[in-house]
Design an enzyme around this catalytic site. Structure first.
Site, mmCIF file in Angstrom:
data_model
loop_
_atom_site.group_PDB
_atom_site.id
_atom_site.type_symbol
_atom_site.label_atom_id
_atom_site.label_comp_id
_atom_site.label_asym_id
_atom_site.label_seq_id
_atom_site.Cartn_x
_atom_site.Cartn_y
_atom_site.Cartn_z
ATOM 1 N N HIS A 138 0.834 -1.201 0.000
ATOM 2 C CA HIS A 138 0.000 0.000 0.000
ATOM 3 C C HIS A 138 0.875 1.261 0.000
ATOM 4 C CE1 HIS A 138 -3.843 2.076 1.541
ATOM 5 N NE2 HIS A 138 -2.929 3.028 1.552
ATOM 6 N N GLU A 139 1.790 1.342 0.972
ATOM 7 C CA GLU A 139 2.553 2.578 1.178
ATOM 8 C C GLU A 139 3.745 2.720 0.232
ATOM 9 O OE1 GLU A 139 1.336 4.845 2.982
ATOM 10 O OE2 GLU A 139 -0.140 3.710 4.129
ATOM 11 N N HIS A 143 1.904 4.093 -3.121
ATOM 12 C CA HIS A 143 2.068 5.539 -2.901
ATOM 13 C C HIS A 143 3.478 6.024 -3.249
ATOM 14 C CE1 HIS A 143 -1.869 5.872 -1.335
ATOM 15 N NE2 HIS A 143 -1.633 5.457 -0.098
ATOM 16 N N GLU A 174 -6.030 6.081 -3.406
ATOM 17 C CA GLU A 174 -6.255 5.253 -2.221
ATOM 18 C C GLU A 174 -6.999 3.958 -2.572
ATOM 19 O OE1 GLU A 174 -4.758 5.509 0.367
ATOM 20 O OE2 GLU A 174 -4.263 7.616 0.710
#
Length: 329
Positions: A138-139, A143, A174
């Site tokens: 995710h991060e 991102h 997101e």
């Protein structure tokens, strides 16, 4: 939008037998309803959120069993650092990102910049053994890599985004990151983002204490309910008043939008173009700088990636007919 006096107000709230409505303080005084752009709660995907929550809790009997079964035990700091280091080596970005472990945040993790150094902050009170790899995808895998790719683009700053007429990066950003956090999970349910969506909608018409009591229908653990209520009420000063911060509704909204168009989105291109919405891919792909983009390992095999998206659809009882009705309306 994290309250400065969060711990103090939490103590008051718990000592009041959950009757007190926290009075939050901030570095900057927020508007009465969190902020103008984040004060409106959507109910567009409310029913699908409820269905996801109910189906998940039916499977695990209660939320606490669900967290333990799907998340596992909390990890010690040493093991968190080891897992992060191993992940960065796999993705070829070792040494690029600083890691900050803390309990002093209200999110599970976040990616940002501290003194020009890319920094991932991980909440050690929520770093569970079966969730950590998803958090890293995710991060870092989403991102951070999209940020790096974005830095090469002509729309890398606000002036460029305006010049090229870009749609907001969210909810695509997101939504994509949430999907990636679930890719390799044996039971990739959307319960947590569905519960965030639901909690925010209810916060718009309830006080903090009313919301906390209401969430008992899904969650017994007071600590977990506190977390969801704070996420929904952050930005407000007087939480005895109805009102919400709607920021966290983008997770579920983004997931559903992406799954609806999963067969037409070029996911590698979506990563390579940086902080763009899926809506802008075709219009901007001839302008994008696409030399040596950072693409995470989990996106290298398109067939495997698409199979995992289908698993997310199946586990959450989502169909193309339903998504068409929800997203295209």
């Amino acid at each position: 939008m994290k309250p400065l006096n969060l711990k103090k107000e939490k103590d008051k709230f718990f000592k009041s037998n959950f009757m007190y409505n926290p009075q939050f303080q901030y570095n900057k005084t927020p508007l009465p309803s969190a902020s103008a752009q984040h004060s409106h709660a959507s109910n567009r995907f409310l029913q699908v959120a409820i269905n996801i929550i109910q189906n998940t809790l039916k499977k695990y009997n209660n939320y606490e069993n669900y967290e333990q079964a799907t998340g596992g035990n909390l990890l010690p700091a040493k093991q968190i650092y080891q897992e992060v280091r191993k992940y960065m080596e796999t993705e070829g970005c070792q040494g690029e990102i600083a890691v900050n472990l803390t309990e002093d945040v209200i999110s599970q993790a976040s990616m940002g910049t501290v003194k020009r150094q890319p920094t991932m902050t991980i909440n050690v009170s929520m770093a569970r053994e079966k969730w950590l790899q998803g958090t890293l995808r995710h991060e870092i895998g989403t991102h951070y890599f999209r940020t790096v790719n974005n830095s090469k683009q002509p729309w890398h700053n606000s002036k460029g985004r305006e010049e090229y007429g870009l749609e907001p990066a969210n909810p695509t950003e997101e939504g994509l990151a949430t999907i990636h956090s679930l890719l390799y999970h044996p039971d990739p349910d959307l319960c947590r983002v569905a519960l965030l969506y639901y909690t925010i909608y209810k916060a718009s018409s309830m006080s903090f204490s009313e919301l906390f009591e209401h969430l008992k229908i899904f969650v017994r653990d007071p600590e977990v309910r506190w977390y969801y209520c704070v996420r929904a009420k952050r930005g407000l000063t007087d939480t005895s008043q109805p009102g919400c911060c709607n920021k966290d509704q983008v997770y579920l909204e983004g997931v559903l939008q992406i799954l609806r168009r999963r067969h037409t989105i070029d996911f590698k291109l979506l990563m390579a173009m940086g902080k763009v919405s899926y809506e802008d891919i075709n219009r901007l792909k001839k302008t994008a700088v696409l030399s040596k983009p950072r693409i995470p390992q989990f996106l290298k095999d398109r067939n495997q990636y698409m199979m995992r998206l289908e698993k997310i659809m199946q586990v959450n009882e989502l169909t193309d007919t339903l998504l068409k009705t929800l997203v295209d309306c």
